[in-house]
Design a protein around this motif. Structure first.
Motif, PDB file in Angstrom:
ATOM      1  N   LYS A   1       5.431  66.576  24.900  1.00  8.28           N
ATOM      2  CA  LYS A   1       6.174  67.401  25.858  1.00  8.28           C
ATOM      3  C   LYS A   1       7.320  68.045  25.077  1.00  8.28           C
ATOM      4  CE  LYS A   1       6.980  63.963  28.690  1.00  8.28           C
ATOM      5  NZ  LYS A   1       7.483  63.239  29.897  1.00  8.28           N
TER       6      LYS A   1
ATOM      7  N   GLU B   1       0.619  63.000  37.286  1.00  7.91           N
ATOM      8  CA  GLU B   1       0.683  61.674  36.674  1.00  7.91           C
ATOM      9  C   GLU B   1       1.557  60.735  37.509  1.00  7.91           C
ATOM     10  OE1 GLU B   1       1.422  59.660  32.313  1.00  7.91           O
ATOM     11  OE2 GLU B   1       2.504  61.499  32.798  1.00  7.91           O
TER      12      GLU B   1
ATOM     13  N   TYR C   1       2.014  62.048  23.457  1.00  8.17           N
ATOM     14  CA  TYR C   1       2.165  61.716  24.870  1.00  8.17           C
ATOM     15  C   TYR C   1       0.849  61.995  25.605  1.00  8.17           C
ATOM     16  CZ  TYR C   1       3.937  61.451  29.621  1.00  8.17           C
ATOM     17  OH  TYR C   1       4.117  61.092  30.933  1.00  8.17           O
ATOM     18  N   PHE C   2       0.286  63.180  25.357  1.00 10.26           N
ATOM     19  CA  PHE C   2      -1.002  63.533  25.951  1.00 10.26           C
ATOM     20  C   PHE C   2      -2.104  63.248  24.925  1.00 10.26           C
ATOM     21  CE2 PHE C   2       2.044  66.572  27.798  1.00 10.26           C
ATOM     22  CZ  PHE C   2       1.903  66.278  29.150  1.00 10.26           C
TER      23      PHE C   2
ATOM     24  N   GLN D   1       4.607  62.830  38.655  1.00 11.51           N
ATOM     25  CA  GLN D   1       5.126  63.877  37.783  1.00 11.51           C
ATOM     26  C   GLN D   1       4.018  64.886  37.508  1.00 11.51           C
ATOM     27  OE1 GLN D   1       6.718  62.501  34.046  1.00 11.51           O
ATOM     28  NE2 GLN D   1       7.347  64.551  33.395  1.00 11.51           N
ATOM     29  N   LYS D   2       4.323  66.156  37.730  1.00 13.30           N
ATOM     30  CA  LYS D   2       3.329  67.214  37.499  1.00 13.30           C
ATOM     31  C   LYS D   2       3.582  67.886  36.147  1.00 13.30           C
ATOM     32  CE  LYS D   2       2.000  68.432  42.230  1.00 13.30           C
ATOM     33  NZ  LYS D   2       0.573  68.089  42.055  1.00 13.30           N
ATOM     34  N   HIS D   3       2.577  67.906  35.325  1.00 11.22           N
ATOM     35  CA  HIS D   3       2.643  68.590  34.028  1.00 11.22           C
ATOM     36  C   HIS D   3       1.799  69.860  34.132  1.00 11.22           C
ATOM     37  CE1 HIS D   3       4.227  64.811  32.326  1.00 11.22           C
ATOM     38  NE2 HIS D   3       3.228  64.198  32.935  1.00 11.22           N
ATOM     39  N   ARG D   4       2.427  70.997  34.028  1.00 10.01           N
ATOM     40  CA  ARG D   4       1.708  72.270  34.052  1.00 10.01           C
ATOM     41  C   ARG D   4       1.674  72.810  32.628  1.00 10.01           C
ATOM     42  NH1 ARG D   4       4.578  72.129  38.919  1.00 10.01           N
ATOM     43  NH2 ARG D   4       3.221  72.370  40.773  1.00 10.01           N
ATOM     44  N   ILE D   5       0.511  72.770  32.023  1.00 10.86           N
ATOM     45  CA  ILE D   5       0.388  73.039  30.594  1.00 10.86           C
ATOM     46  C   ILE D   5      -0.866  73.888  30.302  1.00 10.86           C
ATOM     47  CG2 ILE D   5       1.641  71.006  29.781  1.00 10.86           C
ATOM     48  CD1 ILE D   5      -0.957  69.501  29.669  1.00 10.86           C
TER      49      ILE D   5
ATOM     50  N   THR E   1      -3.096  71.494  35.300  1.00 11.71           N
ATOM     51  CA  THR E   1      -2.060  70.724  35.981  1.00 11.71           C
ATOM     52  C   THR E   1      -2.486  69.267  36.028  1.00 11.71           C
ATOM     53  OG1 THR E   1      -1.409  72.600  37.369  1.00 11.71           O
ATOM     54  CG2 THR E   1      -0.726  70.414  38.088  1.00 11.71           C
TER      55      THR E   1
END
Length: 353
Positions: free
Chosen positions: A129, A166, A97-98, A173-177, A163
């Motif tokens: 994810k 997207e 995905y990323f 949509q926020k991805h905190r990774i 962060t």
């Protein structure tokens, strides 16, 4: 008696040469270029970016980038600068995905910032994810940190709280990774005063001690997804008349043991492994004296390496993942500390060609 004295003499010379090489980081520190400010600390850096993963994979290639802003928090100060990014990594473009990111920065925007001196960077992100995504990132980062103990010739890294905003239609949509930066090869060249090699060099023609250390390290983390000869997940630095292997990209290793891992089949070679967690020594046959020398180096650095793993414990979200990482590296030291296992698993498995 004469033969024993000769062997002891050879061992003494090898130990002396190894001490010189292992201490090279300190002895040459005044001659080397400085580490950029970005990589001069282990503090976690907060970074924010906004782009579409779909667009990144669809619209970029080796020469095509998209423009985005990078925002970061440094010493309680929020700053922003324009960067250009593209997706990298054929496998992860298709399966993740990323996508990992290659980033370009212009000097005019970075000269008064934390990113001064960095023209390009790699940004390592989780693949999917999923539950253990952040822990997989920490485990790959650990591999880079452990290699810093093995060799002074290594890529610098910096852990991030990342962060990604997207766009999803009318929503965001926020991805905190977790993520980390890897310095570019140009910065590494400048630090050591060497040049990367474009042509392939057989491992037996590379700097012998560094080459063997690299092979031990790859075995320690259970990685077979590399080739120093074909420069697959390896760079070769030409320095002082020698070619020195510098490894990267460890997500397919047994240490990381990611959900999407597959046993590597470089150049169509099928390895006798059922899982990436199985170790297989891929180094070439060297003299027993030299192999014993590198074995001793690793054993002497066991405490230091295990301390690095312990220092990263707080970054793990799942304690079981931390314990698996610790146990996996201890498994390597259990092998090399046992003379019979060292012979059967490493010496006897060394490649002839």
């Amino acid at each position: 008696m004469g033969k024993m004295q000769t062997n002891l003499g050879l061992l003494t010379i090898c130990v002396f040469l190894s001490m010189l090489c292992f201490g090279q980081k300190d002895n040459n520190s005044k001659k080397l270029g400085k580490v950029s400010k970005l990589f001069s600390t282990e503090d976690v850096l907060e970074v924010q970016m906004a782009y579409s993963n779909r667009d990144l994979k669809k619209l970029t290639n080796d020469s095509t980038y998209i423009d985005v802003n990078l925002t970061y928090l440094d010493k309680d100060s929020l700053s922003s600068l324009p960067v250009r990014v593209r997706a990298r990594g054929n496998f992860r473009r298709k399966n993740c995905y990323f996508s990992p990111v290659k980033m370009r920065l212009k000097k005019e925007y970075t000269k008064k910032t934390l990113f001064k001196g960095n023209k390009e960077l790699k940004l390592v992100l989780p693949c999917l994810k999923e539950k253990n995504a952040n822990d997989y990132i920490i485990k790959e980062l650990l591999a880079y940190k452990l290699y810093e103990v093995v060799s002074p010739y290594h890529f610098k890294t910096r852990l991030l709280d990342f962060t990604l905003s997207e766009p999803k239609g009318e929503k965001v949509q926020k991805h905190r990774i977790r993520a980390f930066f890897i310095e570019d090869i140009d910065e590494l060249e400048e630090r050591f005063g060497g040049k990367t090699m474009k042509r392939n060099v057989h491992p037996l023609q590379q700097d012998s001690l560094t080459s063997i250390r690299n092979s031990f390290f790859q075995y320690m983390i259970g990685n077979t997804d590399f080739s120093t000869g074909y420069q697959h997940n390896e760079k070769l630095l030409f320095l002082n008349g020698y070619s020195i292997p510098i490894p990267y990209d460890f997500d397919m290793s047994g240490l990381c043991d990611v959900s999407y891992s597959v046993v590597s089949q470089i150049d169509g070679l099928v390895l006798p492994l059922e899982s990436v967690t199985q170790r297989l020594y891929r180094g070439f046959q060297r003299s027993d004296t030299t192999m014993e020398l590198i074995r001793d180096e690793f054993m002497q650095n066991q405490e230091n390496m295990m301390a690095i793993i312990e220092d990263h414990k707080s970054y793990f979200e799942d304690e079981a993942e931390f314990q698996r990482s610790e146990k996996y590296i201890l498994g390597f030291f259990n092998i090399i500390s046992n003379p019979a296992k060292f012979k059967s698993e490493i010496l006897d498995k060394s490649r002839l060609r």
